[in-house]
Write a protein that holds these residues in place. Sequence first.
Motif, PDB file in Angstrom:
ATOM      1  N   ILE B 213     103.846 -32.495  37.771  1.00 53.60           N
ATOM      2  CA  ILE B 213     102.627 -33.607  37.391  1.00 53.60           C
ATOM      3  C   ILE B 213     102.132 -34.068  38.614  1.00 53.60           C
ATOM      4  O   ILE B 213     100.871 -34.017  38.879  1.00 53.60           O
ATOM      5  CB  ILE B 213     103.090 -34.437  36.433  1.00 53.60           C
ATOM      6  CG1 ILE B 213     103.830 -33.992  35.144  1.00 53.60           C
ATOM      7  CG2 ILE B 213     101.968 -35.567  36.155  1.00 53.60           C
ATOM      8  CD1 ILE B 213     102.827 -33.307  34.284  1.00 53.60           C
ATOM      9  N   LEU B 214     103.067 -34.467  39.525  1.00 59.82           N
ATOM     10  CA  LEU B 214     102.475 -35.222  40.708  1.00 59.82           C
ATOM     11  C   LEU B 214     101.743 -33.935  41.751  1.00 59.82           C
ATOM     12  O   LEU B 214     100.596 -34.307  42.615  1.00 59.82           O
ATOM     13  CB  LEU B 214     103.418 -35.956  41.705  1.00 59.82           C
ATOM     14  CG  LEU B 214     104.145 -37.074  40.951  1.00 59.82           C
ATOM     15  CD1 LEU B 214     105.349 -37.655  41.902  1.00 59.82           C
ATOM     16  CD2 LEU B 214     103.009 -38.117  40.790  1.00 59.82           C
ATOM     17  N   GLY B 215     102.247 -32.677  41.677  1.00 55.87           N
ATOM     18  CA  GLY B 215     101.699 -31.848  42.297  1.00 55.87           C
ATOM     19  C   GLY B 215     100.654 -31.156  41.733  1.00 55.87           C
ATOM     20  O   GLY B 215      99.958 -30.173  42.267  1.00 55.87           O
ATOM     21  N   GLY B 216      99.744 -31.615  40.627  1.00 53.23           N
ATOM     22  CA  GLY B 216      98.441 -31.347  39.912  1.00 53.23           C
ATOM     23  C   GLY B 216      98.567 -30.078  39.395  1.00 53.23           C
ATOM     24  O   GLY B 216      97.763 -29.513  39.006  1.00 53.23           O
ATOM     25  N   ILE B 217      99.921 -29.690  38.443  1.00 60.46           N
ATOM     26  CA  ILE B 217      99.878 -28.592  37.524  1.00 60.46           C
ATOM     27  C   ILE B 217      99.090 -28.831  36.409  1.00 60.46           C
ATOM     28  O   ILE B 217      98.952 -30.128  35.984  1.00 60.46           O
ATOM     29  CB  ILE B 217     101.194 -28.079  37.011  1.00 60.46           C
ATOM     30  CG1 ILE B 217     101.739 -29.370  36.377  1.00 60.46           C
ATOM     31  CG2 ILE B 217     101.903 -27.209  38.235  1.00 60.46           C
ATOM     32  CD1 ILE B 217     102.992 -28.374  35.322  1.00 60.46           C
ATOM     33  N   ARG B 218      98.225 -27.707  35.915  1.00 61.23           N
ATOM     34  CA  ARG B 218      97.306 -27.841  34.849  1.00 61.23           C
ATOM     35  C   ARG B 218      97.916 -27.088  33.659  1.00 61.23           C
ATOM     36  O   ARG B 218      97.337 -26.975  32.602  1.00 61.23           O
ATOM     37  CB  ARG B 218      95.965 -27.693  35.291  1.00 61.23           C
ATOM     38  CG  ARG B 218      95.348 -28.952  36.013  1.00 61.23           C
ATOM     39  CD  ARG B 218      95.260 -30.065  35.230  1.00 61.23           C
ATOM     40  NE  ARG B 218      94.849 -31.323  36.018  1.00 61.23           N
ATOM     41  CZ  ARG B 218      95.605 -32.082  36.914  1.00 61.23           C
ATOM     42  NH1 ARG B 218      96.950 -32.068  36.702  1.00 61.23           N
ATOM     43  NH2 ARG B 218      95.222 -33.047  37.491  1.00 61.23           N
ATOM     44  N   PHE B 219      98.798 -26.196  34.031  1.00 57.39           N
ATOM     45  CA  PHE B 219      99.437 -24.966  33.274  1.00 57.39           C
ATOM     46  C   PHE B 219     100.907 -24.712  33.184  1.00 57.39           C
ATOM     47  O   PHE B 219     101.316 -24.664  34.631  1.00 57.39           O
ATOM     48  CB  PHE B 219      98.671 -23.789  33.151  1.00 57.39           C
ATOM     49  CG  PHE B 219      98.967 -23.095  32.072  1.00 57.39           C
ATOM     50  CD1 PHE B 219      98.524 -22.944  30.623  1.00 57.39           C
ATOM     51  CD2 PHE B 219      99.686 -21.814  32.299  1.00 57.39           C
ATOM     52  CE1 PHE B 219      98.763 -22.046  29.809  1.00 57.39           C
ATOM     53  CE2 PHE B 219     100.477 -21.004  31.446  1.00 57.39           C
ATOM     54  CZ  PHE B 219      99.692 -21.155  30.123  1.00 57.39           C
ATOM     55  N   TYR B 264      95.027 -17.023  37.835  1.00 62.88           N
ATOM     56  CA  TYR B 264      93.717 -16.365  38.221  1.00 62.88           C
ATOM     57  C   TYR B 264      92.539 -17.162  37.514  1.00 62.88           C
ATOM     58  O   TYR B 264      91.310 -17.053  38.341  1.00 62.88           O
ATOM     59  CB  TYR B 264      93.764 -14.888  37.481  1.00 62.88           C
ATOM     60  CG  TYR B 264      92.611 -14.090  37.549  1.00 62.88           C
ATOM     61  CD1 TYR B 264      92.530 -13.482  38.963  1.00 62.88           C
ATOM     62  CD2 TYR B 264      91.469 -14.129  36.593  1.00 62.88           C
ATOM     63  CE1 TYR B 264      91.276 -12.620  38.844  1.00 62.88           C
ATOM     64  CE2 TYR B 264      90.425 -13.330  36.689  1.00 62.88           C
ATOM     65  CZ  TYR B 264      90.091 -12.684  37.986  1.00 62.88           C
ATOM     66  OH  TYR B 264      89.255 -11.824  37.993  1.00 62.88           O
ATOM     67  N   ALA B 265      92.698 -17.648  36.470  1.00 64.93           N
ATOM     68  CA  ALA B 265      91.637 -18.241  36.001  1.00 64.93           C
ATOM     69  C   ALA B 265      91.162 -19.696  36.915  1.00 64.93           C
ATOM     70  O   ALA B 265      90.451 -20.459  36.351  1.00 64.93           O
ATOM     71  CB  ALA B 265      91.679 -18.772  34.637  1.00 64.93           C
ATOM     72  N   GLY B 266      92.266 -20.036  37.771  1.00 64.12           N
ATOM     73  CA  GLY B 266      91.615 -21.043  38.798  1.00 64.12           C
ATOM     74  C   GLY B 266      92.666 -22.206  38.599  1.00 64.12           C
ATOM     75  O   GLY B 266      92.621 -23.189  39.340  1.00 64.12           O
ATOM     76  N   LYS B 267      93.751 -22.502  37.809  1.00 59.13           N
ATOM     77  CA  LYS B 267      94.517 -23.399  37.638  1.00 59.13           C
ATOM     78  C   LYS B 267      95.913 -23.538  38.248  1.00 59.13           C
ATOM     79  O   LYS B 267      96.554 -22.431  38.330  1.00 59.13           O
ATOM     80  CB  LYS B 267      94.631 -23.786  36.030  1.00 59.13           C
ATOM     81  CG  LYS B 267      93.472 -23.999  35.061  1.00 59.13           C
ATOM     82  CD  LYS B 267      92.938 -25.444  35.588  1.00 59.13           C
ATOM     83  CE  LYS B 267      91.329 -25.771  35.188  1.00 59.13           C
ATOM     84  NZ  LYS B 267      91.169 -25.845  33.577  1.00 59.13           N
ATOM     85  N   ARG B 268      96.232 -24.534  38.660  1.00 53.97           N
ATOM     86  CA  ARG B 268      97.759 -24.720  39.291  1.00 53.97           C
ATOM     87  C   ARG B 268      98.678 -24.581  38.126  1.00 53.97           C
ATOM     88  O   ARG B 268      98.714 -25.310  37.142  1.00 53.97           O
ATOM     89  CB  ARG B 268      97.894 -26.215  39.930  1.00 53.97           C
ATOM     90  CG  ARG B 268      97.264 -26.262  41.388  1.00 53.97           C
ATOM     91  CD  ARG B 268      97.389 -27.752  41.486  1.00 53.97           C
ATOM     92  NE  ARG B 268      98.255 -27.962  42.805  1.00 53.97           N
ATOM     93  CZ  ARG B 268      98.197 -27.979  43.940  1.00 53.97           C
ATOM     94  NH1 ARG B 268      96.771 -27.442  44.418  1.00 53.97           N
ATOM     95  NH2 ARG B 268      99.290 -28.029  44.751  1.00 53.97           N
ATOM     96  N   ALA B 269      99.436 -23.444  38.374  1.00 56.43           N
ATOM     97  CA  ALA B 269     100.289 -23.295  37.286  1.00 56.43           C
ATOM     98  C   ALA B 269     101.736 -22.767  37.420  1.00 56.43           C
ATOM     99  O   ALA B 269     101.818 -22.246  38.626  1.00 56.43           O
ATOM    100  CB  ALA B 269      99.774 -21.950  36.423  1.00 56.43           C
ATOM    101  N   VAL B 347     106.055 -30.250  44.576  1.00 54.06           N
ATOM    102  CA  VAL B 347     104.860 -30.507  45.155  1.00 54.06           C
ATOM    103  C   VAL B 347     104.481 -29.538  46.320  1.00 54.06           C
ATOM    104  O   VAL B 347     103.597 -28.712  46.200  1.00 54.06           O
ATOM    105  CB  VAL B 347     104.653 -31.921  45.483  1.00 54.06           C
ATOM    106  CG1 VAL B 347     103.316 -31.990  46.334  1.00 54.06           C
ATOM    107  CG2 VAL B 347     104.852 -32.907  44.458  1.00 54.06           C
ATOM    108  N   GLU B 348     105.497 -29.221  46.961  1.00 54.04           N
ATOM    109  CA  GLU B 348     105.343 -28.666  48.225  1.00 54.04           C
ATOM    110  C   GLU B 348     105.281 -26.982  48.037  1.00 54.04           C
ATOM    111  O   GLU B 348     104.286 -26.315  48.333  1.00 54.04           O
ATOM    112  CB  GLU B 348     106.495 -28.720  49.295  1.00 54.04           C
ATOM    113  CG  GLU B 348     106.241 -28.175  50.584  1.00 54.04           C
ATOM    114  CD  GLU B 348     107.511 -28.486  51.468  1.00 54.04           C
ATOM    115  OE1 GLU B 348     108.464 -28.753  51.107  1.00 54.04           O
ATOM    116  OE2 GLU B 348     106.904 -28.314  52.932  1.00 54.04           O
TER     117      GLU B 348
END
Lengths: 292, 570, 189
Positions: B213-219, B264-269, B347-348
């Motif tokens: 979550i802190l590393g910015g995942i969206r999927f 591919y669709a642009g999200k951190r996953a 995160v890294e």
Amino acid sequence: MSIATVKKAPLKPKDYKSDVSVVWCPGCGHYGILNAIYRALSEAGVDPSQLISISGIGCSSRSPYFINSYKMHTLHGRAGAVATGAQLARPDLAILVLGGDGDGFSIGGGHMPHMARKNVDMTYVLFDNGIYGLTKGQYSPTSRPEMKAYTTPYGGPEEPMNPLLYMLTYGATYVAQAFAGKPGVCAELIKGGLEHRGFSYINIYSQCPSFNKIDTIEFYRDLVEAVPKDHDVTDLGAAINLARQSSEGRAPMGLLYKADRPTLDQRMHAMVEGVNGSPDYDLNQIIDLNRP
Amino acid sequence: MEKKDLVIRIAGEGGEGVISTGDFIAAACARAGQEVYTFKTFPAEIKGGYAMYQVRTSLDPLFNQGDTFDILCAFNGEAYEVNRHRLVPGTAFVYDYPAGDFEPEIPDGVIAYPIPMSQTAKDMKSYRSKNMVALGALSALFNINEKTLIEVLVDKFKSKGPENLSFNLEAFHKGKELAAALDKKDLWRVADPVPAKDVLIISGNDAVGLGAILGGIRFYSAYPITPATEIAKFVAVHIPKVMGTLIQAEDEIASISQVLGASYAGKRAMTATSGPGLSLMGEMLGMASMSETPVLVVDVQRGGPGTGMPTKHEQSDLFLAIHGSHGDAPRIVMAVEDVGDCIHMTVEALNLAEYYQCPVILLSDGSLAFSTQTVPAPKPGAIKIVERKRWDGTGEYQRYQASPDGISPMADPGTPQGMHVATGLEHGPAGAPNHSPPNHEAMHRKRFGKLKTVVDFVAPTQVDGEGQADVGIIAWGSTIGVVREAVVRLREEGIKVKGFYPKLMYPMPVVHYEAFAATCNKILVPEVNFQGQLSHFIRAETSIVPISMTICGGVPFTPIQIMNKVREIL
Amino acid sequence: MDADLSFLELVGLDFSGLAMTGANVSGSHVRGCVFAGCDLSGLYVQESDLTACDFRGSVLEEAFFQKTALEGSLFQGVDLRWARFLLCDVRRGRFVDANMEGVHFMDAQLDGAHFEGATLSGAVLRGSSLTGVRFVNCDLRGVDFRKTNFHHADYASILAEGALFYGKPPWGGGVAAGGAAEMVIFDGE
Ligand SMILES: Cc1ncc(C[n+]2csc(CCOP(=O)(O)OP(=O)(O)O)c2C)c(N)n1
Ligand code: SF4
Ligand SMILES: [Mg+2]
């Protein structure tokens, strides 16, 4: 997809052609389907930059290369799963999945029910030639037992599956069938699929003259029969009855079923709203939950 | 040597409150300013069966769960039986007696404290309060800070109504009184409270979720598997808050496929799994290498192969993580040491995946998964998020165009004029299939070449100790924490030892390995797998000839095991 | 527009002047028909018999023919840009002065066809048979002649820069460079 939200572009069918030249055997039915896809995209007015075409592996799965759009040419059988991820990541874009009967129902069979059941908002066009074309002619889940092929020198030991019945059973919300010799019908049905919000499945018979010697263009011509004019596309029972005819030597052509059901991304979005999701959510609130 | 830490082991029947008792003690100690490192085993059965929770606490930093326990609290006869052979002289033994289900034989030198836990609970007409009686007794006997303990209990039970709370507190006090009536004969006591530090107390799996979550995942695409499942549970709760999506897929092949599609669709996953799932993902990991798509897979290792030993600790997926795919399929592999790493290295790892546009595999393991530890509370503002390089929209876009660092900008779908293909076929700069020998070689050089700088992207490999040593120990994963302690204790004995603790497993920081080995007469590589997997890679990629030390009994090393081996090879 | 004329008996009809863009004429018998002045761009024809049809004065831009009999059909002066004739029989077809930029004749039979004065730049003739074909005065720049018997045709006064072929060309000059590398090949994914 949300063709409604996708940017519209007044483009001609040829504007959807990419600069990779099409490489299928002369006589292949896939040309007709591709032709129909160009037309459907043009009629639906999809902006190429707002479309992701996704495929697995097979002759049919080469299609995205020939389409002017964002595209993914992935692994044998995995197009639907990849597309599910892309759709959830970008529900504002149009997703078109293209692939074969082997790709979809054999190796990719584990994913098919779930796309339908979850009502993932995308349009899945299955090029059904009753054979593995690319690997030079082995029987597929939709091959007829009469077909003598690579690994069935004495004919097939299995009954073919019924893709329409399958999709209706698992809850697809747009189910249609056509045949590559009728690109106009194909185009109309694909366009309908693109415009439908939910999982659209379009089964298209396509001859493979190189390897499937029994399912010829004439065979398909005589097999298909237009869906009766008075068929009620909201009646699942009636759609199932039509789909069942395929096993009796008559295959319906046209739209069998269409239903409105919340899509997976709509439901996910509701969850985000339920917790007041925001890009600026204070992460300290999550961190603090883990203090001793 | 004076022992500054204390290890309390609570054991009993799953469902009897063993785990919550451990959690309460750990939280109370953390609130009293102590460091905490816990270790637990769950019953293999779904319900009931032997459960164990061990809390190690100290005012100094802790790196592992310790050699053995100082205090055993047995809720039942099975717990006694399982741990009987560890009741060495000096150990304190708290147990359910009388009216429990066993009568123990107390070994010489063991200090016994019978507490009628079941009887007291029965008198209160609630079997459920048995663990509260035990907790009260432990608090009184071993100076577990009563104030913070009661705070923890209040926080825990207040939502369940005042009656529930007062009932539990009553049982707690009963336990305390029962213990106070006994003669304290051992020397074990938790240090007096000091001001609490700014810490979290969190398990390895939750920490991976928090890092995500802190590393910015969206999927996140999940498929349940022991011992990784809790990561998805954590992420599922929190990801909608940051406008992200967690979906449970139909299998791990679908999980990794969905992650690839979302990326591919642009999200951190990302996704997380264990060995069997990682095996299934092999083909798609190659696709991610080939198509240069960022994906993160966390592998919480368990005993293998096959279904193996699902709940047991092992570090045996290194071969799979580094080489698990057909063809030459480059990826980055990292391994965490402890729970703190689970946050920061997740995160890294996301940053690495995005920056290098390739699969990253982060290895955790079964003992970290459920180990709760005190870790400094992360500061969201201090977390660095590295975005993938994106096309700036000028000129003609070619997805796989050559560049000096081998990294070609990506274009998110929806970007006008950025249309391109992500493909698993070998391709030229624009993505069109290209099977010519010079192209395949050039593209391999691009995909492998871009990883040359990874070693500079991550923190340098940590070296423990200075100067020349008789034995240098190279450890990875949670074994590092055990080695850290062994090194300190060996030095106190006057033995010259050094430690080398790689977290970047692939591409291997060969220069760091060689430089370290040059300062040691012998190199020892302890790891929890049968084949000596890191030793293999060391022999393959460096000039070092290590002494491989392997165990694979489903449990981590203890410091003593390492110390004995070092003495043996000196 | 998009008319469906598939699987029909249409022998000897006169369609002159009709707008038939995107029509589907698959599986039909259409021998000896006249399409003078028709807009047939995007026409789709698969496995039909269009022997001896007259397309003069029509537009066939981007038309698609496959496995279709077109023997002796007339295309003089027709706009055939980017049209495709896959596995078609176009023996003795007449393409004089046609604009055929980017046309595809893959695996087609073109023996005895006449292309005098036609523009074929960028056309693909791969795998087709070309015995006795007349390319006199044609613009053949960039044409893909690979896997054809192109030595058996007539090439007086042509332009042929950038044409793709193996070995030496029949119109004189040296071996062409790098033909194979430019083909986008999928081979057995
Ligand atoms: C994991 C894996 N197994 C097998 C193959 C080989 N393979 C490629 S395409 C194909 C079958 C294609 O059949 P279908 O999906 O029906 O497509 P068609 O060629 O008929 O259009 C197979 C078996 C592969 N690419 N990957
Ligand atoms: S093998 Fe069959 S399916 Fe494949 S391109 Fe040839 S005709 Fe079409
Ligand atoms: Mg097929």
